[in-house]
Design a protein around this motif. Structure first.
Motif, PDB file in Angstrom:
ATOM      1  N   TYR A  75       0.682  -1.221  -0.034  1.00  0.00           N
ATOM      2  CA  TYR A  75      -0.083   0.019  -0.067  1.00  0.00           C
ATOM      3  C   TYR A  75       0.871   1.361  -0.229  1.00  0.00           C
ATOM      4  O   TYR A  75       0.531   2.352  -0.687  1.00  0.00           O
ATOM      5  CB  TYR A  75      -0.747   0.048   1.262  1.00  0.00           C
ATOM      6  CG  TYR A  75      -1.709   1.581   1.350  1.00  0.00           C
ATOM      7  CD1 TYR A  75      -2.700   1.613   0.813  1.00  0.00           C
ATOM      8  CD2 TYR A  75      -1.011   2.308   2.397  1.00  0.00           C
ATOM      9  CE1 TYR A  75      -3.353   2.850   1.064  1.00  0.00           C
ATOM     10  CE2 TYR A  75      -1.591   3.497   2.564  1.00  0.00           C
ATOM     11  CZ  TYR A  75      -2.913   3.895   1.869  1.00  0.00           C
ATOM     12  OH  TYR A  75      -3.549   4.937   2.154  1.00  0.00           O
ATOM     13  N   ALA A  79       0.437   4.410  -2.681  1.00  0.00           N
ATOM     14  CA  ALA A  79       0.072   5.587  -2.193  1.00  0.00           C
ATOM     15  C   ALA A  79       1.234   6.328  -2.067  1.00  0.00           C
ATOM     16  O   ALA A  79       0.966   7.658  -2.534  1.00  0.00           O
ATOM     17  CB  ALA A  79      -0.519   5.612  -0.488  1.00  0.00           C
ATOM     18  N   THR A  91      -4.866  12.228  -3.630  1.00  0.00           N
ATOM     19  CA  THR A  91      -4.595  10.749  -3.710  1.00  0.00           C
ATOM     20  C   THR A  91      -5.555  10.235  -2.755  1.00  0.00           C
ATOM     21  O   THR A  91      -6.127   8.859  -3.366  1.00  0.00           O
ATOM     22  CB  THR A  91      -3.172  10.752  -2.747  1.00  0.00           C
ATOM     23  OG1 THR A  91      -2.076  11.585  -3.614  1.00  0.00           O
ATOM     24  CG2 THR A  91      -2.875   9.478  -2.718  1.00  0.00           C
ATOM     25  N   GLY A  95      -7.689   7.160  -4.872  1.00  0.00           N
ATOM     26  CA  GLY A  95      -7.739   5.888  -4.328  1.00  0.00           C
ATOM     27  C   GLY A  95      -8.994   5.439  -4.036  1.00  0.00           C
ATOM     28  O   GLY A  95      -9.274   4.166  -4.343  1.00  0.00           O
ATOM     29  N   PHE A 145      -9.474   5.027   1.491  1.00  0.00           N
ATOM     30  CA  PHE A 145      -8.331   4.532   0.777  1.00  0.00           C
ATOM     31  C   PHE A 145      -7.388   4.248   1.621  1.00  0.00           C
ATOM     32  O   PHE A 145      -6.501   4.683   2.139  1.00  0.00           O
ATOM     33  CB  PHE A 145      -7.784   5.601  -0.354  1.00  0.00           C
ATOM     34  CG  PHE A 145      -6.499   4.974  -1.049  1.00  0.00           C
ATOM     35  CD1 PHE A 145      -6.437   3.656  -1.488  1.00  0.00           C
ATOM     36  CD2 PHE A 145      -5.461   6.087  -1.166  1.00  0.00           C
ATOM     37  CE1 PHE A 145      -5.301   3.510  -2.151  1.00  0.00           C
ATOM     38  CE2 PHE A 145      -4.420   5.562  -1.753  1.00  0.00           C
ATOM     39  CZ  PHE A 145      -4.323   4.213  -2.470  1.00  0.00           C
TER      40      PHE A 145
END
Length: 503
Positions: A75, A79, A91, A95, A145
């Motif tokens: 992740y 990210a 972001t 996501g 997210f």
């Protein structure tokens, strides 16, 4: 003058809704309920960790954010890469959008294969799932997210593959889910094993499936073991397991009176699944019901075990995570069973559809209102003047502390969670940003120090000196004896400079 028959108008509307393909319909439904440009509290934490991971020069002296990635590894690469060219809000939005698009497909397959219409899907999810996505223990599958919501995409794909009889697809999807969130993937494999043992057992296939799964996740297991082997299990009489369960995540791990109603609901759902759903479902719905019975029995068994788990050994594995997945399966299979029960009477089905459409209106309006409130609340929570001053007049390595705010009881407050990404400055401690490495004991000490400050503001000078705090953002007015000088007051939120001795 011609009057339109309301019942016919509703019937036409229902017909239009039901003709929409399931995949875009569910994607739109999830988008309306969960898409937002607001960075949610969990996202503030995970994205900040990912930012620091991918760019160690960002808040490089932050005690809270310089942490071994653990099961967040993949992740944080994804990210962190997005954060290298997008802002935090962008972001988080991208996501959430990706998750909505991806998770809608396996959900659409599940609902279509169980022969539910769009209106029935809408009613089941909007009324019974979106508002509270779990029986108990505060778990959820959709909405942010973060690592576990990505993992649930692949859990649902694994489930679809399993129901189709595609063992290879099931295995690959479950492995990917495990790499994104070890506990989510691991618990799913346990549930699936129980189902196979009770309903589809073949020793050779069962051993092969588990052996291949174990081999594929073994590198990740080794990585995780190497990462945690140096974490002391106890320090100064305080157990590591106690800190990550009772202190940091009691709503996920501790069985007390707050969980009682949800546990009763799950027991009731288990009974309904045995005596009603089992008799009125077939094919996929019947298999989902059988799987869900295995899930509920496992979770309820751990509820019993928890009363004897004095060292929190089992609690640290978050054994109630499946309560969200279980609720989704129960809602789906119960809806199918009810539909099958009344299938022979089309008039009842039609009348129920009209009732469902009417009842949906307040729930949809509430969802839209919640989205508006979330955005408005995020705007209201910004300390515009204080953050502007901090960015312009303080040093990058200056450390800040929030004093007088509710660290434990209000982990969702936006002031604290958004501070570092708004100002590019580190915080001394934050309840939401708990450490899960060897520094968790110091995190706990810092947290307790802040609790002491809430009781006695005169301890600020002592705490600030011990942990190198340069500035205080206080909800309360501090007197001269606190050793702080007021710089700015913004709507009762006060920025103080700590009068530290020269270094």
């Amino acid at each position: 003058m011609t009057f339109t028959n309301p019942e016919k108008s509703f019937s036409r509307l229902i017909s239009v809704i039901n003709r929409i393909p399931a995949y875009p319909f569910i994607a739109l439904l999830l988008f309306i309920n969960f898409f937002t440009i607001v960075v949610l509290p969990n996202e503030e934490h995970y994205l900040a960790l990912a930012k620091q991971f991918i760019d160690p020069t960002w808040l490089q002296n932050s005690f809270l954010l310089t942490e071994w990635p653990g099961e967040r590894l993949f992740y944080q690469y994804i990210a962190g890469w997005l954060l290298s060219f997008l802002s935090f809000p962008a972001t988080a939005a991208v996501g959430k959008l990706i998750i909505i698009i991806c998770i809608s497909y396996p959900l659409s397959v599940l609902f279509r294969k169980t022969e539910l219409t769009n209106l029935e899907i809408l009613f089941a999810l909007q009324v019974f799932f979106f508002g509270n996505q779990t029986f108990f223990a505060g778990e959820f599958m959709i909405g942010t997210f973060e690592p576990k919501t990505i993992a649930y995409i692949f859990i649902l794909f694994a489930l679809v593959m399993f129901l189709k009889g595609n063992r290879a697809g099931t295995l690959i999807s479950a492995v990917i889910a495990t790499y994104f969130h070890f506990l989510v993937g691991g618990w799913f494999i346990l549930y699936l094993n129980l189902y196979i043992i009770f309903h589809q057992f073949n020793l050779k296939k069962w051993l092969t499936f588990n052996l291949v799964y174990f081999v594929l996740v073994l590198p990740f297991i080794i990585y995780l073991i190497n990462g945690v082997k140096d974490i002391p299990s106890e320090k100064d009489g305080i157990l590591y397991n106690y800190l990550i369960t009772v202190v940091r995540n009691p709503w996920h791990t501790v069985i007390d009176y707050t969980q009682f109603f949800g546990i009763i609901l799950m027991i009731s759902a288990l009974v309904i699944s045995y005596v009603f759903i089992s008799k009125h479902t077939h094919d996929w719905a019947l298999q989902l019901n059988r799987l869900n019975i295995c899930i509920m029995l496992t979770i309820l068994a751990f509820v019993m075990i928890s009363f004897f788990d004095k060292t929190y050994f089992f609690s640290k594995f978050f054994p109630y995570r499946g309560a969200s997945f279980s609720l989704l399966l129960f809602i789906l299979t119960f809806a199918v069973a009810l539909k099958n029960l009344f299938q022979k009477n089309p008039e009842i089905i039609e009348k129920v559809s009209l009732i469902m459409l009417a009842l949906l209106i307040p729930f949809v309006l509430k969802s839209l209102a919640d989205q508006y409130y979330r955005i408005k609340q995020a705007d209201d929570k910004k300390l515009t003047e204080i953050y502007s001053y901090i960015r312009q007049h303080t040093q990058k390595d200056d450390t800040f502390l929030f004093a007088g705010y509710n660290y434990a009881s209000n982990v969702k407050t936006s002031f604290e969670t958004s501070f570092s990404r708004e100002t590019d400055r580190p915080l001394m401690v934050l309840f939401k940003f708990a450490k899960y490495d060897a520094n968790i004991y110091e995190w706990y000490e810092r947290f307790k120090a802040c609790e002491e400050i809430k009781k006695d503001p005169h301890k600020i000078k002592e705490v600030a000196g011990k942990y190198g705090v340069d500035y205080i953002i206080s909800k309360n007015e501090l007197d001269e004896n606190s050793g702080c000088s007021l710089i700015l007051d913004e709507n009762g939120n006060r920025l103080y400079k700590v009068n530290n001795d020269p270094k």
